[in-house]
Enzyme design. Structure first.
Site, PDB file in Angstrom:
ATOM      1  N   HIS A 139       0.799  -1.121  -0.021  1.00 46.54           N
ATOM      2  CA  HIS A 139       0.065  -0.080  -0.377  1.00 46.54           C
ATOM      3  C   HIS A 139       0.740   1.311   0.104  1.00 46.54           C
ATOM      4  CE1 HIS A 139      -2.632  -2.935   2.562  1.00 46.54           C
ATOM      5  NE2 HIS A 139      -3.530  -2.570   1.400  1.00 46.54           N
ATOM      6  N   GLY A 199      -2.498  -1.922  -7.150  1.00 49.74           N
ATOM      7  CA  GLY A 199      -1.356  -2.726  -7.131  1.00 49.74           C
ATOM      8  C   GLY A 199      -1.668  -3.520  -8.260  1.00 49.74           C
ATOM      9  N   ASP A 222      -3.639  -7.346  -7.427  1.00 47.55           N
ATOM     10  CA  ASP A 222      -4.944  -7.511  -8.049  1.00 47.55           C
ATOM     11  C   ASP A 222      -5.093  -7.146  -9.335  1.00 47.55           C
ATOM     12  OD1 ASP A 222      -6.171  -8.123  -5.299  1.00 47.55           O
ATOM     13  OD2 ASP A 222      -4.835  -6.307  -5.065  1.00 47.55           O
ATOM     14  N   GLN A 265      -8.426  -7.022 -11.091  1.00 45.68           N
ATOM     15  CA  GLN A 265      -9.183  -6.159 -10.548  1.00 45.68           C
ATOM     16  C   GLN A 265      -8.888  -4.864 -11.319  1.00 45.68           C
ATOM     17  OE1 GLN A 265      -9.653  -5.199  -6.029  1.00 45.68           O
ATOM     18  NE2 GLN A 265      -8.165  -3.874  -6.638  1.00 45.68           N
ATOM     19  N   ARG A 271      -3.965 -10.388   4.302  1.00 46.21           N
ATOM     20  CA  ARG A 271      -4.386 -11.703   4.945  1.00 46.21           C
ATOM     21  C   ARG A 271      -3.121 -12.397   5.369  1.00 46.21           C
ATOM     22  NH1 ARG A 271      -8.566 -10.746   0.567  1.00 46.21           N
ATOM     23  NH2 ARG A 271     -10.532 -10.660   1.780  1.00 46.21           N
TER      24      ARG A 271
END
Ligand code: AMP
Length: 291
Positions: free
Chosen positions: A36, A155, A158, A161, A195
């Site tokens: 991030h 990013g 993903d 996405q 995660r």
């Protein structure tokens, strides 16, 4: 200067005062890590103002997924943002939009879904998380409409996405530039993810099977050439998918997400694997030669 807005009214008051068009948005679900922070750093470099949204989006989780237990660590996240800002970017303005209430993003009675049709949302993660991408595009559209950035950062972690958000931006002619940043990994090669903290020490080797397998496939493309590597891959894929922990392992054209073919200039190697109950995803983009 860093401002933290924990509700929509406060954010909108601040947003109205901004005259510069030079605004970067970094949408996140918080529990920030170096992945991030690489997006935030890029936005700080590129823009006068960086907006970081921290919102665990309920509509991208299926009922059996980890929405409730998703790590929420706002104070720690703010500290990481402060440290990065203080390092090189003191003169830049940062606004953290971290609404406490879901209704600040999806107002009472909100009943709109932005859903991209076609195969793009049906394969890879979409096959196993059928509602997920509609939840993502809806929240990203909403964050775009609230924050009105010039550019938004995502990013490669993903990758699917990103392609889906790009399709939404193209189809709806949204005047926002999208920038994709490389995957940040830990020293062993595991892609950073909020995660990962669900993983126990003894899970580490099991988890590393994901990036290691993708690296091995990439090497085979370089060593064997396109067709031989594809032939060899079909055996590897069968092996992995028979091992119940792998959810998918695919080689696709990185632009169209169709099966990789002789026409593909770049291919996407993508995998998803369970380590215990934790689902990990990873990918690599590889330029291939067909000669
Ligand atoms: P998330 O908080 O998981 O929704 O992620 C927010 C943004 O950070 C998304 O655009 C992700 O693709 C990106 N991101 C997550 N992990 C990484 C990573 N390891 N490297 C680079 N970007 C990442």
């Amino acid at each position: 200067m860093i401002s933290v807005c924990k509700d929509l009214i406060q954010f909108e008051l601040l947003r109205k005062k901004i005259t510069s068009r030079n605004i970067g948005l970094v949408p996140t679900m918080g529990n920030l890590h170096l992945g991030h922070l690489s997006l935030i750093e890029k936005s700080l470099k590129d823009n006068d103002i960086t907006i970081i949204s921290i919102f665990v989006n309920p509509i991208q989780f299926a009922p059996n997924e980890d929405f409730e237990k998703y790590p929420r660590t706002l104070e720690r996240d703010l500290e990481l943002i402060r440290q990065l800002h203080a390092k090189n970017f003191c003169e830049k303005k940062v606004i953290v939009f971290s609404p406490k209430k879901i209704k600040d993003v999806f107002s009472k009675g909100f009943d709109t879904t932005i859903s991209i049709g076609g195969p793009l949302t049906k394969k890879l993660c979409g096959e196993f998380r059928p509602q997920h991408f509609a939840g993502v595009t809806t929240v990203v559209y909403r964050l775009f409409s609230i924050t009105k950035p010039k550019v938004s950062y995502f990013g490669q972690k993903d990758y699917q996405q990103f392609q889906i958000i790009k399709k939404m931006v193209d189809d709806l002619d949204i005047d926002i530039k999208l920038t994709m940043m490389p995957i940040i990994r830990d020293s062993a090669g595991l892609a950073l993810s909020s995660r990962n903290q669900y993983l126990k020490n003894e899970d580490k080797d099991h988890a590393l099977d994901l990036p290691t397998t993708l690296i091995q496939i990439e090497k085979e493309f370089h060593q064997l050439g396109f067709q031989k590597a594809i032939d060899k891959f079909s055996f590897l894929k069968e092996d992995k998918i028979n091992d119940q922990s792998w959810q998918y392992l695919e080689i696709l054209d990185s632009e169209t997400l169709d099966l990789a073919s002789e026409k593909s200039e770049k291919i996407l190697l993508a995998g998803a694997k369970y380590v215990g109950k934790t689902r990990l995803i990873d990918n690599r983009i590889v330029a291939v030669s067909h000669v």
